[in-house]
Design an enzyme around this catalytic site. Structure first.
Site, PDB file in Angstrom:
ATOM      1  N   ARG A 112      -0.341   2.615   7.249  1.00  0.00           N
ATOM      2  CA  ARG A 112      -1.030   1.393   6.805  1.00  0.00           C
ATOM      3  C   ARG A 112      -0.076   0.222   6.855  1.00  0.00           C
ATOM      4  O   ARG A 112       0.945   0.221   6.164  1.00  0.00           O
ATOM      5  CB  ARG A 112      -1.579   1.585   5.387  1.00  0.00           C
ATOM      6  CG  ARG A 112      -2.943   2.219   5.392  1.00  0.00           C
ATOM      7  CD  ARG A 112      -3.482   2.411   4.009  1.00  0.00           C
ATOM      8  NE  ARG A 112      -3.550   1.181   3.215  1.00  0.00           N
ATOM      9  CZ  ARG A 112      -4.136   1.110   2.031  1.00  0.00           C
ATOM     10  NH1 ARG A 112      -4.703   2.185   1.518  1.00  0.00           N
ATOM     11  NH2 ARG A 112      -4.173  -0.027   1.374  1.00  0.00           N
TER      12      ARG A 112
ATOM     13  N   ARG B  10       4.212   5.365   0.219  1.00  0.00           N
ATOM     14  CA  ARG B  10       3.045   5.703   1.045  1.00  0.00           C
ATOM     15  C   ARG B  10       3.199   5.101   2.445  1.00  0.00           C
ATOM     16  O   ARG B  10       2.798   5.705   3.430  1.00  0.00           O
ATOM     17  CB  ARG B  10       1.754   5.201   0.389  1.00  0.00           C
ATOM     18  CG  ARG B  10       0.514   5.578   1.180  1.00  0.00           C
ATOM     19  CD  ARG B  10      -0.777   5.306   0.426  1.00  0.00           C
ATOM     20  NE  ARG B  10      -1.013   3.883   0.245  1.00  0.00           N
ATOM     21  CZ  ARG B  10      -2.042   3.377  -0.415  1.00  0.00           C
ATOM     22  NH1 ARG B  10      -2.930   4.179  -0.972  1.00  0.00           N
ATOM     23  NH2 ARG B  10      -2.202   2.081  -0.527  1.00  0.00           N
TER      24      ARG B  10
ATOM     25  N   ARG C  31     -13.485  -6.541  -7.176  1.00  0.00           N
ATOM     26  CA  ARG C  31     -12.128  -7.074  -7.295  1.00  0.00           C
ATOM     27  C   ARG C  31     -12.122  -8.534  -7.726  1.00  0.00           C
ATOM     28  O   ARG C  31     -11.043  -9.122  -7.845  1.00  0.00           O
ATOM     29  CB  ARG C  31     -11.408  -6.951  -5.944  1.00  0.00           C
ATOM     30  CG  ARG C  31     -10.524  -5.703  -5.825  1.00  0.00           C
ATOM     31  CD  ARG C  31      -9.974  -5.672  -4.414  1.00  0.00           C
ATOM     32  NE  ARG C  31      -8.724  -5.000  -4.268  1.00  0.00           N
ATOM     33  CZ  ARG C  31      -8.595  -3.730  -3.856  1.00  0.00           C
ATOM     34  NH1 ARG C  31      -9.639  -2.986  -3.625  1.00  0.00           N
ATOM     35  NH2 ARG C  31      -7.407  -3.208  -3.691  1.00  0.00           N
TER      36      ARG C  31
ATOM     37  N   ARG D 224      -0.174  -8.425  -2.667  1.00  0.00           N
ATOM     38  CA  ARG D 224      -1.378  -7.710  -3.140  1.00  0.00           C
ATOM     39  C   ARG D 224      -1.377  -7.603  -4.661  1.00  0.00           C
ATOM     40  O   ARG D 224      -2.426  -7.738  -5.302  1.00  0.00           O
ATOM     41  CB  ARG D 224      -1.435  -6.313  -2.509  1.00  0.00           C
ATOM     42  CG  ARG D 224      -1.839  -6.373  -1.043  1.00  0.00           C
ATOM     43  CD  ARG D 224      -1.377  -5.161  -0.278  1.00  0.00           C
ATOM     44  NE  ARG D 224      -1.985  -3.930  -0.729  1.00  0.00           N
ATOM     45  CZ  ARG D 224      -1.491  -2.719  -0.415  1.00  0.00           C
ATOM     46  NH1 ARG D 224      -0.400  -2.598   0.321  1.00  0.00           N
ATOM     47  NH2 ARG D 224      -2.111  -1.645  -0.846  1.00  0.00           N
TER      48      ARG D 224
ATOM     49  N   LYS E 119      -6.171   4.862  -7.583  1.00  0.00           N
ATOM     50  CA  LYS E 119      -7.642   4.846  -7.474  1.00  0.00           C
ATOM     51  C   LYS E 119      -8.120   5.806  -6.392  1.00  0.00           C
ATOM     52  O   LYS E 119      -8.994   6.634  -6.636  1.00  0.00           O
ATOM     53  CB  LYS E 119      -8.151   3.420  -7.150  1.00  0.00           C
ATOM     54  CG  LYS E 119      -7.749   2.363  -8.163  1.00  0.00           C
ATOM     55  CD  LYS E 119      -8.384   1.011  -7.872  1.00  0.00           C
ATOM     56  CE  LYS E 119      -7.980   0.407  -6.544  1.00  0.00           C
ATOM     57  NZ  LYS E 119      -6.597  -0.133  -6.534  1.00  0.00           N
TER      58      LYS E 119
END
Ligand code: B4P
Length: 194
Positions: A134, A128, A89, A146, A14
């Site tokens: 993060r 990532r 969401r 998640r 996204k």
């Protein structure tokens, strides 16, 4: 005004595709993930409250993100359209967004839903995590939490928009450019119809 939602599980691309789409179509990018991370780095009370959920891989409460989107819409009266990334969401967020956009006479034109397998999602997010800094990307248990949140609370948002015939499902695996082309084909088709 042309408003679209880029929808999909965490790691589906996204954020990656949003950057390219806003360049192509001149839309204002509204990513609730980015807005929340900005609140955290500015140490605001909202950011501190959100952090405790995000660190566990859980969704932040609906009223917090709805309020943030409401202010972002208010603060961008000149926008020629919005790209919503990572929002809505939950079905409650989708209903709230529809209301906010109805007041502006500018409904969602299309929901682009990226489809990616669970193994690929975990691989991308762990990858990532090696460079992003993060904290929610570095621990596999949090990544899986998640994805579980997506399956139990977020997947239903696509069904919500299906009842209005607004969802286009796109294969989110392949090169970034191939996926971008598939997304722009759908948007261009929709713009011609409009
Ligand atoms: P977000 O910031 O929305 O994060 P995300 O879903 O993990 O990322 P995204 O899907 O944008 O990442 P991308 O695939 O582009 O949310 C973070 C947290 O904030 C949530 O867990 C939640 O706690 C909270 N939150 C946010 N919005 C909320 C809301 N509305 N309600 C409640 N809580 C909310 O990137 C992933 C990786 O894949 C990148 O490294 C990228 O380079 C790679 N990649 C992308 N495309 C690829 C491709 N085609 N091939 C290979 N790799 C690819």
């Amino acid at each position: 005004m042309f408003n679209l939602i880029l929808f999909g599980p965490p790691g589906s691309g996204k954020g990656t595709q949003s950057e390219k789409l806003i360049q192509r179509y001149g839309l204002k990018h509204l990513s609730t993930g980015d807005l929340l991370r900005n609140e955290i780095s500015s140490n605001t009370p909202l950011g501190m409250a959100a952090k405790s959920f995000m660190d566990k891989g859980q969704l932040v409460p609906d009223e917090v993100v709805i309020e943030m989107i409401d202010s972002a819409l208010e603060n961008n009266p000149q926008a020629k359209g919005f790209l919503f990334d990572g929002f809505p969401r939950t079905t409650a967020q989708a209903e709230a967004l529809d209301k906010l956009l109805m007041q502006r006479n500018a409904p969602i034109a299309i929901v682009l839903a990226l489809q990616v397998s669970k193994d690929e999602l975990v691989k991308r997010l762990k990858n990532r995590g090696l460079t992003s800094g993060r904290s929610d990307d570095t621990n596999e248990d949090i990544i899986r939490a998640r994805i579980d949140e997506y399956e139990t609370k977020t997947a239903a948002v696509a069904e919500y928009y299906d009842q209005f015939g607004k969802v286009a499902r796109i294969k989110g695996e392949g090169s970034i450019d191939e996926i971008f082309d598939a997304l722009t084909d759908q948007i261009d088709k929709k713009k011609i119809e409009a």
